[in-house]
Design a protein around this motif. Structure first.
Motif, PDB file in Angstrom:
ATOM      1  N   LYS A  38      62.499  28.946 122.130  1.00 43.23           N
ATOM      2  CA  LYS A  38      63.705  29.159 122.925  1.00 43.23           C
ATOM      3  C   LYS A  38      63.520  28.615 124.337  1.00 43.23           C
ATOM      4  O   LYS A  38      64.438  28.009 124.915  1.00 43.23           O
ATOM      5  CB  LYS A  38      64.038  30.655 122.982  1.00 43.23           C
ATOM      6  N   ASP A  39      62.326  28.794 124.907  1.00 39.33           N
ATOM      7  CA  ASP A  39      62.051  28.270 126.254  1.00 39.33           C
ATOM      8  C   ASP A  39      62.100  26.744 126.277  1.00 39.33           C
ATOM      9  O   ASP A  39      62.594  26.148 127.244  1.00 39.33           O
ATOM     10  CB  ASP A  39      60.682  28.754 126.748  1.00 39.33           C
ATOM     11  N   GLU A  40      61.592  26.091 125.233  1.00 41.49           N
ATOM     12  CA  GLU A  40      61.628  24.626 125.183  1.00 41.49           C
ATOM     13  C   GLU A  40      63.064  24.119 125.091  1.00 41.49           C
ATOM     14  O   GLU A  40      63.425  23.121 125.736  1.00 41.49           O
ATOM     15  CB  GLU A  40      60.805  24.127 123.987  1.00 41.49           C
ATOM     16  N   VAL A  41      63.897  24.794 124.308  1.00 40.50           N
ATOM     17  CA  VAL A  41      65.310  24.420 124.220  1.00 40.50           C
ATOM     18  C   VAL A  41      65.984  24.575 125.582  1.00 40.50           C
ATOM     19  O   VAL A  41      66.752  23.719 126.022  1.00 40.50           O
ATOM     20  CB  VAL A  41      66.037  25.261 123.150  1.00 40.50           C
ATOM     21  N   THR A  42      65.678  25.679 126.258  1.00 35.52           N
ATOM     22  CA  THR A  42      66.254  25.921 127.585  1.00 35.52           C
ATOM     23  C   THR A  42      65.870  24.819 128.559  1.00 35.52           C
ATOM     24  O   THR A  42      66.698  24.354 129.354  1.00 35.52           O
ATOM     25  CB  THR A  42      65.781  27.289 128.124  1.00 35.52           C
ATOM     26  N   GLN A  43      64.628  24.363 128.509  1.00 37.24           N
ATOM     27  CA  GLN A  43      64.177  23.285 129.398  1.00 37.24           C
ATOM     28  C   GLN A  43      64.929  21.985 129.118  1.00 37.24           C
ATOM     29  O   GLN A  43      65.339  21.284 130.047  1.00 37.24           O
ATOM     30  CB  GLN A  43      62.678  23.052 129.215  1.00 37.24           C
ATOM     31  N   ILE A  44      65.118  21.659 127.842  1.00 36.34           N
ATOM     32  CA  ILE A  44      65.860  20.447 127.483  1.00 36.34           C
ATOM     33  C   ILE A  44      67.293  20.525 128.000  1.00 36.34           C
ATOM     34  O   ILE A  44      67.806  19.572 128.604  1.00 36.34           O
ATOM     35  CB  ILE A  44      65.846  20.241 125.956  1.00 36.34           C
ATOM     36  N   LEU A  45      67.942  21.662 127.783  1.00 32.91           N
ATOM     37  CA  LEU A  45      69.326  21.824 128.220  1.00 32.91           C
ATOM     38  C   LEU A  45      69.445  21.791 129.745  1.00 32.91           C
ATOM     39  O   LEU A  45      70.428  21.278 130.291  1.00 32.91           O
ATOM     40  CB  LEU A  45      69.900  23.134 127.671  1.00 32.91           C
ATOM     41  N   LYS A  46      68.448  22.302 130.431  1.00 34.76           N
ATOM     42  CA  LYS A  46      68.465  22.286 131.887  1.00 34.76           C
ATOM     43  C   LYS A  46      68.448  20.855 132.420  1.00 34.76           C
ATOM     44  O   LYS A  46      69.181  20.519 133.362  1.00 34.76           O
ATOM     45  CB  LYS A  46      67.273  23.069 132.444  1.00 34.76           C
ATOM     46  N   VAL A  47      67.621  20.009 131.815  1.00 26.30           N
ATOM     47  CA  VAL A  47      67.577  18.600 132.220  1.00 26.30           C
ATOM     48  C   VAL A  47      68.937  17.943 131.985  1.00 26.30           C
ATOM     49  O   VAL A  47      69.461  17.223 132.844  1.00 26.30           O
ATOM     50  CB  VAL A  47      66.484  17.844 131.446  1.00 26.30           C
ATOM     51  N   ILE A  48      69.534  18.194 130.820  1.00 29.31           N
ATOM     52  CA  ILE A  48      70.836  17.597 130.491  1.00 29.31           C
ATOM     53  C   ILE A  48      71.914  18.080 131.451  1.00 29.31           C
ATOM     54  O   ILE A  48      72.765  17.298 131.906  1.00 29.31           O
ATOM     55  CB  ILE A  48      71.220  17.916 129.040  1.00 29.31           C
ATOM     56  N   ASP A  49      71.914  19.358 131.779  1.00 31.23           N
ATOM     57  CA  ASP A  49      72.932  19.923 132.664  1.00 31.23           C
ATOM     58  C   ASP A  49      72.888  19.316 134.059  1.00 31.23           C
ATOM     59  O   ASP A  49      73.901  19.297 134.767  1.00 31.23           O
ATOM     60  CB  ASP A  49      72.767  21.446 132.760  1.00 31.23           C
ATOM     61  N   ASN A  50      71.729  18.809 134.466  1.00 33.73           N
ATOM     62  CA  ASN A  50      71.562  18.321 135.839  1.00 33.73           C
ATOM     63  C   ASN A  50      71.747  16.812 135.988  1.00 33.73           C
ATOM     64  O   ASN A  50      71.552  16.273 137.084  1.00 33.73           O
ATOM     65  CB  ASN A  50      70.174  18.708 136.358  1.00 33.73           C
ATOM     66  N   ILE A  51      72.139  16.113 134.925  1.00 34.54           N
ATOM     67  CA  ILE A  51      72.279  14.662 135.028  1.00 34.54           C
ATOM     68  C   ILE A  51      73.668  14.275 135.536  1.00 34.54           C
ATOM     69  O   ILE A  51      74.618  15.054 135.494  1.00 34.54           O
ATOM     70  CB  ILE A  51      72.034  13.987 133.664  1.00 34.54           C
ATOM     71  N   ASP A  52      73.772  13.029 136.007  1.00 34.58           N
ATOM     72  CA  ASP A  52      75.053  12.453 136.404  1.00 34.58           C
ATOM     73  C   ASP A  52      75.809  12.060 135.138  1.00 34.58           C
ATOM     74  O   ASP A  52      75.369  11.184 134.384  1.00 34.58           O
ATOM     75  CB  ASP A  52      74.804  11.230 137.288  1.00 34.58           C
ATOM     76  N   LYS A  53      76.937  12.698 134.884  1.00 38.66           N
ATOM     77  CA  LYS A  53      77.663  12.507 133.623  1.00 38.66           C
ATOM     78  C   LYS A  53      78.777  11.463 133.731  1.00 38.66           C
ATOM     79  O   LYS A  53      79.661  11.407 132.872  1.00 38.66           O
ATOM     80  CB  LYS A  53      78.233  13.842 133.148  1.00 38.66           C
ATOM     81  N   SER A  54      78.730  10.628 134.748  1.00 41.42           N
ATOM     82  CA  SER A  54      79.809   9.655 134.950  1.00 41.42           C
ATOM     83  C   SER A  54      79.472   8.257 134.432  1.00 41.42           C
ATOM     84  O   SER A  54      80.260   7.331 134.585  1.00 41.42           O
ATOM     85  CB  SER A  54      80.138   9.557 136.445  1.00 41.42           C
ATOM     86  N   LYS A  55      78.300   8.076 133.812  1.00 40.96           N
ATOM     87  CA  LYS A  55      77.886   6.750 133.373  1.00 40.96           C
ATOM     88  C   LYS A  55      78.734   6.236 132.205  1.00 40.96           C
ATOM     89  O   LYS A  55      79.343   7.011 131.465  1.00 40.96           O
ATOM     90  CB  LYS A  55      76.410   6.773 132.965  1.00 40.96           C
ATOM     91  N   ALA A  56      78.718   4.909 132.020  1.00 39.26           N
ATOM     92  CA  ALA A  56      79.536   4.269 130.989  1.00 39.26           C
ATOM     93  C   ALA A  56      79.118   4.669 129.580  1.00 39.26           C
ATOM     94  O   ALA A  56      79.928   4.640 128.653  1.00 39.26           O
ATOM     95  CB  ALA A  56      79.466   2.754 131.141  1.00 39.26           C
ATOM     96  N   THR A  57      77.855   5.003 129.395  1.00 38.75           N
ATOM     97  CA  THR A  57      77.366   5.380 128.059  1.00 38.75           C
ATOM     98  C   THR A  57      77.706   6.824 127.703  1.00 38.75           C
ATOM     99  O   THR A  57      77.383   7.279 126.611  1.00 38.75           O
ATOM    100  CB  THR A  57      75.843   5.198 127.977  1.00 38.75           C
ATOM    101  N   PHE A  58      78.343   7.542 128.624  1.00 35.60           N
ATOM    102  CA  PHE A  58      78.713   8.925 128.367  1.00 35.60           C
ATOM    103  C   PHE A  58      80.176   8.976 127.924  1.00 35.60           C
ATOM    104  O   PHE A  58      81.026   8.279 128.474  1.00 35.60           O
ATOM    105  CB  PHE A  58      78.541   9.786 129.619  1.00 35.60           C
TER     106      PHE A  58
END
Length: 251
Positions: free
Chosen positions: A26-46
């Protein structure tokens, strides 16, 4: 432990899919999601809509997730089930929100992502999504690909778990309109948070709308060990060193 791997390998080969639980804590999943939540979501590939948020070329766009995703459990699984010469050829992050009405009918994954469009015998038709070229390759390339779907949420029939037709991957190109429901059966692939579903892309699969107001976040990674014709390269390429946990990339 070896017997467990053998059972999963047999199930993948015969049924076209297998489910392996507890690859991530569960902690490893939380770490992965934390990284995703903090990215810039405006890129063309998103891609972002009311029903879906997706990141194409995920491992390249969000490199901070690489060491988290390829933990010892996953690298051991890759080594035992695929062999040590397989490499990543596609990665996508899917976030199906709590209120999603995104429905995906039965289909096979018949295209690969490549770096450009060129005329090559037996490659086609071609499509372009978010400036990324995709093409249907010869059947032997499709049969070689294996997909790992990493589940970051509990997934069941109420929040878009995949439904598959077991053994349909053995029929090569199998059009959904030709499904004979007097002979075929359907299986819902429920996977708990931290587990993975491994599948052959030629297996017929679909996904229902969300009805329980729970997220379904999945990291989809495809692997192959086949080199493309000289004129083409995979749009993504990542070699996972299953012995040293070192990840190398080009492109």
């Amino acid at each position: 432990m070896e017997n467990i791997f053998n059972l999963h390998q047999e199930e993948l080969s015969e049924q076209g899919f297998t489910i392996v639980e507890n690859i991530y804590t569960k902690d490893e999943v939380t770490q992965i999601l934390k990284v995703i939540d903090n990215i810039d979501k405006s890129k063309a590939t998103f891609r972002k809509s009311a029903d879906l948020f997706a990141i194409r070329q995920f491992l390249k766009e969000v490199p901070a997730t690489q060491s988290l995703i390829f933990n010892k459990n996953l690298t051991q699984l890759i080594s035992q089930l695929f062999g040590q010469d397989f490499f990543v050829v596609k990665s996508i992050y899917f976030d199906k929100p709590e209120t999603s009405n995104w429905y995906v009918p039965y289909h096979q994954d018949l295209t690969i992502s490549v770096d450009k469009k060129v005329a090559i015998e037996n490659f086609g038709p071609w499509t372009v999504k978010q400036n990324q070229f995709a093409v249907q390759p010869p059947i032997e390339i499709l049969e070689n690909i294996v997909t790992i779907r990493i589940h970051l949420d509990d997934t069941n029939e109420n929040n878009g778990a995949l439904r598959v037709i077991p053994k349909s991957h053995n029929q090569q190109i199998y059009r959904p309109e030709h499904i004979d429901w007097t002979k075929e059966t359907e299986t819902t692939c429920c996977v708990k948070q931290g587990g993975v579903m491994i599948m052959k892309p030629l297996i017929l699969h679909s996904s229902s709308r969300t009805t329980n107001h729970q997220k379904r976040r999945v990291i989809h990674i495809e692997f192959s060990n086949i080199a493309l014709p000289t004129a083409l390269q995979w749009a993504e390429w990542m070699k996972v060193d299953v012995n040293q946990d070192i990840i190398s990339t080009h492109k």
